[in-house]
Design a protein around this motif. Sequence first.
Motif, PDB file in Angstrom:
ATOM      1  N   ALA A 153      20.385  37.122 -35.300  1.00 41.05           N
ATOM      2  CA  ALA A 153      19.685  36.706 -36.515  1.00 41.05           C
ATOM      3  C   ALA A 153      20.285  37.341 -37.759  1.00 41.05           C
ATOM      4  CB  ALA A 153      18.205  37.060 -36.404  1.00 41.05           C
ATOM      5  N   LEU A 154      20.607  38.612 -37.640  1.00 37.84           N
ATOM      6  CA  LEU A 154      21.140  39.302 -38.805  1.00 37.84           C
ATOM      7  C   LEU A 154      22.450  38.659 -39.260  1.00 37.84           C
ATOM      8  CD1 LEU A 154      20.386  41.576 -40.648  1.00 37.84           C
ATOM      9  CD2 LEU A 154      21.837  43.088 -39.303  1.00 37.84           C
ATOM     10  N   ASP A 155      23.227  38.244 -38.303  1.00 40.97           N
ATOM     11  CA  ASP A 155      24.482  37.563 -38.642  1.00 40.97           C
ATOM     12  C   ASP A 155      24.226  36.349 -39.509  1.00 40.97           C
ATOM     13  OD1 ASP A 155      26.897  37.764 -35.935  1.00 40.97           O
ATOM     14  OD2 ASP A 155      26.144  39.211 -37.410  1.00 40.97           O
ATOM     15  N   VAL A 156      23.257  35.551 -39.056  1.00 40.78           N
ATOM     16  CA  VAL A 156      22.958  34.322 -39.796  1.00 40.78           C
ATOM     17  C   VAL A 156      22.603  34.652 -41.238  1.00 40.78           C
ATOM     18  CG1 VAL A 156      21.414  32.355 -39.949  1.00 40.78           C
ATOM     19  CG2 VAL A 156      22.157  33.168 -37.714  1.00 40.78           C
ATOM     20  N   ILE A 157      21.753  35.654 -41.382  1.00 42.87           N
ATOM     21  CA  ILE A 157      21.284  35.977 -42.731  1.00 42.87           C
ATOM     22  C   ILE A 157      22.416  36.526 -43.586  1.00 42.87           C
ATOM     23  CG2 ILE A 157      19.794  37.472 -44.052  1.00 42.87           C
ATOM     24  CD1 ILE A 157      17.734  37.195 -41.981  1.00 42.87           C
ATOM     25  N   VAL A 158      23.153  37.468 -43.022  1.00 43.50           N
ATOM     26  CA  VAL A 158      24.232  38.058 -43.797  1.00 43.50           C
ATOM     27  C   VAL A 158      25.254  36.994 -44.176  1.00 43.50           C
ATOM     28  CG1 VAL A 158      26.182  39.632 -43.671  1.00 43.50           C
ATOM     29  CG2 VAL A 158      23.945  40.368 -42.910  1.00 43.50           C
ATOM     30  N   ASN A 159      25.409  36.049 -43.298  1.00 43.40           N
ATOM     31  CA  ASN A 159      26.325  34.957 -43.574  1.00 43.40           C
ATOM     32  C   ASN A 159      25.895  34.161 -44.793  1.00 43.40           C
ATOM     33  OD1 ASN A 159      27.245  31.883 -42.529  1.00 43.40           O
ATOM     34  ND2 ASN A 159      28.695  33.556 -42.400  1.00 43.40           N
ATOM     35  N   LYS A 160      24.581  33.979 -44.915  1.00 42.48           N
ATOM     36  CA  LYS A 160      24.081  33.178 -46.024  1.00 42.48           C
ATOM     37  C   LYS A 160      23.790  34.012 -47.264  1.00 42.48           C
ATOM     38  CE  LYS A 160      23.881  29.475 -43.514  1.00 42.48           C
ATOM     39  NZ  LYS A 160      24.871  28.429 -43.731  1.00 42.48           N
ATOM     40  N   ALA A 161      23.847  35.323 -47.120  1.00 38.35           N
ATOM     41  CA  ALA A 161      23.464  36.172 -48.246  1.00 38.35           C
ATOM     42  C   ALA A 161      24.313  35.971 -49.493  1.00 38.35           C
ATOM     43  CB  ALA A 161      23.481  37.642 -47.819  1.00 38.35           C
ATOM     44  N   PRO A 162      25.634  35.859 -49.352  1.00 39.30           N
ATOM     45  CA  PRO A 162      26.426  35.692 -50.573  1.00 39.30           C
ATOM     46  C   PRO A 162      25.940  34.546 -51.447  1.00 39.30           C
ATOM     47  CG  PRO A 162      27.889  36.043 -48.746  1.00 39.30           C
ATOM     48  CD  PRO A 162      26.522  35.924 -48.174  1.00 39.30           C
ATOM     49  N   ALA A 163      25.497  33.464 -50.830  1.00 37.98           N
ATOM     50  CA  ALA A 163      25.038  32.328 -51.633  1.00 37.98           C
ATOM     51  C   ALA A 163      23.903  32.749 -52.551  1.00 37.98           C
ATOM     52  CB  ALA A 163      24.597  31.191 -50.714  1.00 37.98           C
ATOM     53  N   THR A 164      22.925  33.411 -51.963  1.00 40.21           N
ATOM     54  CA  THR A 164      21.779  33.840 -52.755  1.00 40.21           C
ATOM     55  C   THR A 164      22.180  34.895 -53.774  1.00 40.21           C
ATOM     56  OG1 THR A 164      20.380  33.477 -50.826  1.00 40.21           O
ATOM     57  CG2 THR A 164      19.460  34.754 -52.622  1.00 40.21           C
ATOM     58  N   LEU A 165      22.992  35.854 -53.343  1.00 39.11           N
ATOM     59  CA  LEU A 165      23.347  36.933 -54.252  1.00 39.11           C
ATOM     60  C   LEU A 165      24.139  36.428 -55.450  1.00 39.11           C
ATOM     61  CD1 LEU A 165      24.116  39.714 -51.651  1.00 39.11           C
ATOM     62  CD2 LEU A 165      22.178  39.524 -53.202  1.00 39.11           C
ATOM     63  N   GLU A 166      25.022  35.474 -55.221  1.00 41.75           N
ATOM     64  CA  GLU A 166      25.779  34.946 -56.355  1.00 41.75           C
ATOM     65  C   GLU A 166      24.857  34.233 -57.325  1.00 41.75           C
ATOM     66  OE1 GLU A 166      28.993  32.589 -55.008  1.00 41.75           O
ATOM     67  OE2 GLU A 166      30.216  34.340 -54.506  1.00 41.75           O
ATOM     68  N   LEU A 167      23.895  33.522 -56.765  1.00 41.51           N
ATOM     69  CA  LEU A 167      22.933  32.830 -57.605  1.00 41.51           C
ATOM     70  C   LEU A 167      22.175  33.832 -58.477  1.00 41.51           C
ATOM     71  CD1 LEU A 167      21.648  30.172 -58.291  1.00 41.51           C
ATOM     72  CD2 LEU A 167      20.118  30.447 -56.363  1.00 41.51           C
ATOM     73  N   VAL A 168      21.699  34.892 -57.841  1.00 39.89           N
ATOM     74  CA  VAL A 168      20.949  35.903 -58.570  1.00 39.89           C
ATOM     75  C   VAL A 168      21.829  36.576 -59.617  1.00 39.89           C
ATOM     76  CG1 VAL A 168      19.812  38.139 -58.348  1.00 39.89           C
ATOM     77  CG2 VAL A 168      19.302  36.344 -56.727  1.00 39.89           C
ATOM     78  N   LEU A 169      23.075  36.829 -59.242  1.00 42.45           N
ATOM     79  CA  LEU A 169      23.987  37.469 -60.175  1.00 42.45           C
ATOM     80  C   LEU A 169      24.202  36.623 -61.418  1.00 42.45           C
ATOM     81  CD1 LEU A 169      25.909  39.855 -60.592  1.00 42.45           C
ATOM     82  CD2 LEU A 169      27.718  38.436 -59.665  1.00 42.45           C
ATOM     83  N   CYS A 170      24.477  35.348 -61.201  1.00 41.68           N
ATOM     84  CA  CYS A 170      24.692  34.473 -62.365  1.00 41.68           C
ATOM     85  C   CYS A 170      23.451  34.411 -63.238  1.00 41.68           C
ATOM     86  CB  CYS A 170      25.059  33.062 -61.913  1.00 41.68           C
ATOM     87  SG  CYS A 170      26.729  32.957 -61.341  1.00 41.68           S
ATOM     88  N   SER A 171      22.301  34.305 -62.609  1.00 44.48           N
ATOM     89  CA  SER A 171      21.077  34.262 -63.408  1.00 44.48           C
ATOM     90  C   SER A 171      20.897  35.546 -64.185  1.00 44.48           C
ATOM     91  CB  SER A 171      19.849  34.064 -62.513  1.00 44.48           C
ATOM     92  OG  SER A 171      19.983  32.896 -61.793  1.00 44.48           O
ATOM     93  N   ALA A 172      21.177  36.657 -63.534  1.00 42.28           N
ATOM     94  CA  ALA A 172      21.019  37.939 -64.217  1.00 42.28           C
ATOM     95  C   ALA A 172      21.937  38.012 -65.433  1.00 42.28           C
ATOM     96  CB  ALA A 172      21.312  39.089 -63.250  1.00 42.28           C
ATOM     97  N   ILE A 173      23.159  37.521 -65.273  1.00 37.73           N
ATOM     98  CA  ILE A 173      24.090  37.530 -66.400  1.00 37.73           C
ATOM     99  C   ILE A 173      23.541  36.696 -67.550  1.00 37.73           C
ATOM    100  CG2 ILE A 173      26.359  36.786 -67.172  1.00 37.73           C
ATOM    101  CD1 ILE A 173      27.454  37.511 -64.479  1.00 37.73           C
ATOM    102  N   ILE A 174      23.068  35.498 -67.200  1.00 37.69           N
ATOM    103  CA  ILE A 174      22.493  34.647 -68.251  1.00 37.69           C
ATOM    104  C   ILE A 174      21.361  35.375 -68.953  1.00 37.69           C
ATOM    105  CG2 ILE A 174      21.220  32.531 -68.718  1.00 37.69           C
ATOM    106  CD1 ILE A 174      22.650  31.196 -66.475  1.00 37.69           C
TER     107      ILE A 174
END
Lengths: 320, 305, 325
Positions: free
Chosen positions: C86-107
């Motif tokens: 399970a952890l693999d699945v999540i970590v695999n998808k984490a970059p997608a969410t983190l990049e989204l959050v990062l861009c929003s934070a920058i904005i």
Amino acid sequence: MEPVLQVENLTVKFSLRSGEITAVDEVDFNLDRGERLGLVGESGAGKSVTGFALINLISKPGYIANGSVRFHGRELTGLTDEQMRRVRGNNISMVFQDPMMTLNPVLTIGTQMVETLYAHRRIDKHTAEEMAVESLRKVHLPSPERRLRQYPHELSGGMRQRVVIAIALISSPSLIIADEPTTALDVTIQAEIMELLQELCLNEDMGLILITHDLAVVSQVAQRIAVMYAGRIVEIGDTSRIISEPRHPYTRGLLGALPQERPRGERLSQIPGVMPTLVDIPPGCAFNNRCTRAEEICRVERPPLEVKSCGGRVACHFVE
Amino acid sequence: MGVWNTFRQSFFLYSFLRDPLAVGSLVVVVILISAGFLSPVISPYNPYDTTTIDIMDADTPPMWMEEGDPRFFLGTDSQGRDMLSTILYGMRVSVLIGLGAVALQALLGIMVGLVSGYGGGRLDAVLMRIADVQLSFSTYMVAIFIGAIFKTVFGVGLYAQVAVPFLIIVIGLAEWPQYARTVRASVLAEKNMEYVEAARVIGLPSGRIMWRHILPNTLTPVLVISTVQVANAIMSEAALSFIGLGMPVNRPSLGSLIKIGFEYIFSGSWWITLFPGIVLVLLILTINLLGDWLRDYLNPKLYMH
Amino acid sequence: MLAFTVRRIAQAVLVMIVISFIGFAVKYAVGDPVRDLVGVSVSVEEREKLRDALGLNDPFMVQWGRFLKDAVQGDLGRSYFFKRPALDVIVNKAPATLELVLCSAIIIIFISIPVGIYAAVRPNSWVSRFLMGASIVGVSIPVFLTAIMLIYIFAVGLNWLPSYGRGETVMLLGFWDSGMVTADGLVHLILPSVALSSVMLPLFIRLIRAEMKEVVETEYIKFARAKGLAPRRVLIVHAFKNTLLPVITVGGVQLGTMIAFTVLTETVFQWQGMGFIFLEAVERGDTSLLVAYLVFVGLVFVIVNTVVDIIYGLVNPKVRIAGRK
């Protein structure tokens, strides 16, 4: 020699929704080089506003309506913001009342000192820090080098005020305006700070305008006193003369109210009534509704501040 | 009569009536909420009654459009339910959950805040730590977590039956820290005042002091945050419904309607999303505006207090 | 400062233990590890044997202990659906969410700071008034509605931007599936990050404005002007630095809300991030994945909040010095 400061007819008004009020009304006085002048009066008399007006630091809705402030012969009232900025902290410095509120809590003392220097001259960090340490030494702050890295909340009240004074000194101004510098401090510290100010003025050849409501304090430090009431100066003269032989009824009332003036066990004398708020100053002489000597002319004609026989200037119809 | 007259002449009413935005908001809120609660009476159809729904009516555009049907003023959704009726019923659900959740939060939060603030010491420290930690997780996340857990544990069928009370509990549990902290701050401020000393000196028991003396004085800030919390609760419910952890599709709230509509947005049935969306935003916005006005009105008085 | 840091970290550990307890309790109640391992078409006897072998008939606390031990080593169970840890699945998808959050934070940072400062310094200009009004409206529109509106206007209506998915992504450093290094990926990031930031933007603008307004009235700002400092220095160094403290505190807490909102945003944009996977897990009854998400996100929250607390301690001299004594 030309006086360092010449204030003529200075009038400061506040533009409120309910109308315009005059906080400082045709104030006139001079200050010589190295001279110490006390600006005395109750709260609301307009002393602080006068002090701020000298360096054009009145916040809206206040503004300088009239008059002139000449510093070393140069007219200050018409200067642009940038020109005025170069005078502040540099040629004329100000010390405020509560050092805990005056110093920025998130910046070190060193930063707050050297930035004053950076703002007014080209100077490198090393020299600036040396000057800061020197300034702290002049105010007798122990371990000055260590202080530079410390934050305001790490020092006691008295020490903080010394820092504020050190900041005021750092550019070697020719005039310091001190607005109630000891009111927020312990009584024991008050005397020390006052002595310090006096010593500095003598050593650094600086003029001092001491704004306070405390007659005792001003009588020790100031060479001349100007008494303000309802935005106007009612009496101005040498300290010793004013303390021993006040002429204006208000000044007499103030001095008479001092505890030391009365023998033990007797009631303190008081001036009946209260100083009017700036919106309901009576016509004519502002003091007329509380003065024991008031007559018809006082209610009609405002007495000019003129030289009287005692040598100082008094604004009263009945003083010769 | 006396109370009414006092109210009529009060400064509160006076300053309220002078602010057009506040008055306008109140009018809209009252209209929306009454429409919601009167929905069984005023809506043309009953969207929960499956016998009146015909799947052949599905995806009809609003009445004024080309393929519209005069029977369905705002069109129908993907199941053939009349939009207007469903929106009205949905609004009732949303408001019900909103008010219920806030009542729960307030109850929990006030109790905790009172006990924590008045009691002090370790109990206070522990309670506030819990509140802080829960707050740091953001109430939405907590609601989503609890929602997901409930749904997984209880299964879809059982879930549909208990949806409304469940949502009230979830949102109520998620947001109590706000109330607790507000009340606690008030209590701490009041605790040191003289009238509390006086009450203690007379020998009143702590509970009495808390309830009778301190509580009324903490109500002002509670009132201020309550309006905003209602708006928040409605928004939380809509969000939960939108991701499928809220109201089930056969008893949709505004959020679930938007979810349904979203699936059809590309095929052109824009009305299924737009109308519930407008109503939702209007409801939340007007409650927020009222809350703002209330806060501005009460604020200077809070300091003068 | 040290004592402060240690306390914070201890608290973080405690919270993680509580979270893992809750997560495990869910797993215990609902999950079926046997099914996760071997699927459904296995006989009852086989299942019983497996249950024993896996220690599933052991007492609760023992199992929890095991869960903790495994979790610390990175094993949070297997996802039934994905047939992977399970952890693999999540970590695999984490970059997608983190990049989204990062861009929003920058904005958020780049817009709220100048706007907030401007609104504080010139409160009566019509621009400020308009922005304040817009921010109340903005706060009242739920994030998913904003997202839908954006899609409808920019993707469906104007066809300028894509309406779903991440676009083209590139695998960086072997594990970070990034959409930020391709033009296509960046274009796909625009609408979702704007939608996500729309939630926090009004809040931060109002916060910065309120704080700046208060600071500007203070004595030390007046003193700074009396010292003859340049207005810009007064504003930025003296005034703004004082607003940083409350802004950081609030910001830290709001980060949590942002992560919650990614769940909503990812749903709308079909964005293959952690939130999207989470919701799918709920739908499918994939308990291991669900619990893994809980624990993982819990960990992220705890780390972020602890870091924010520590940063606050560093920036606020009072906390820093007090710790020294």
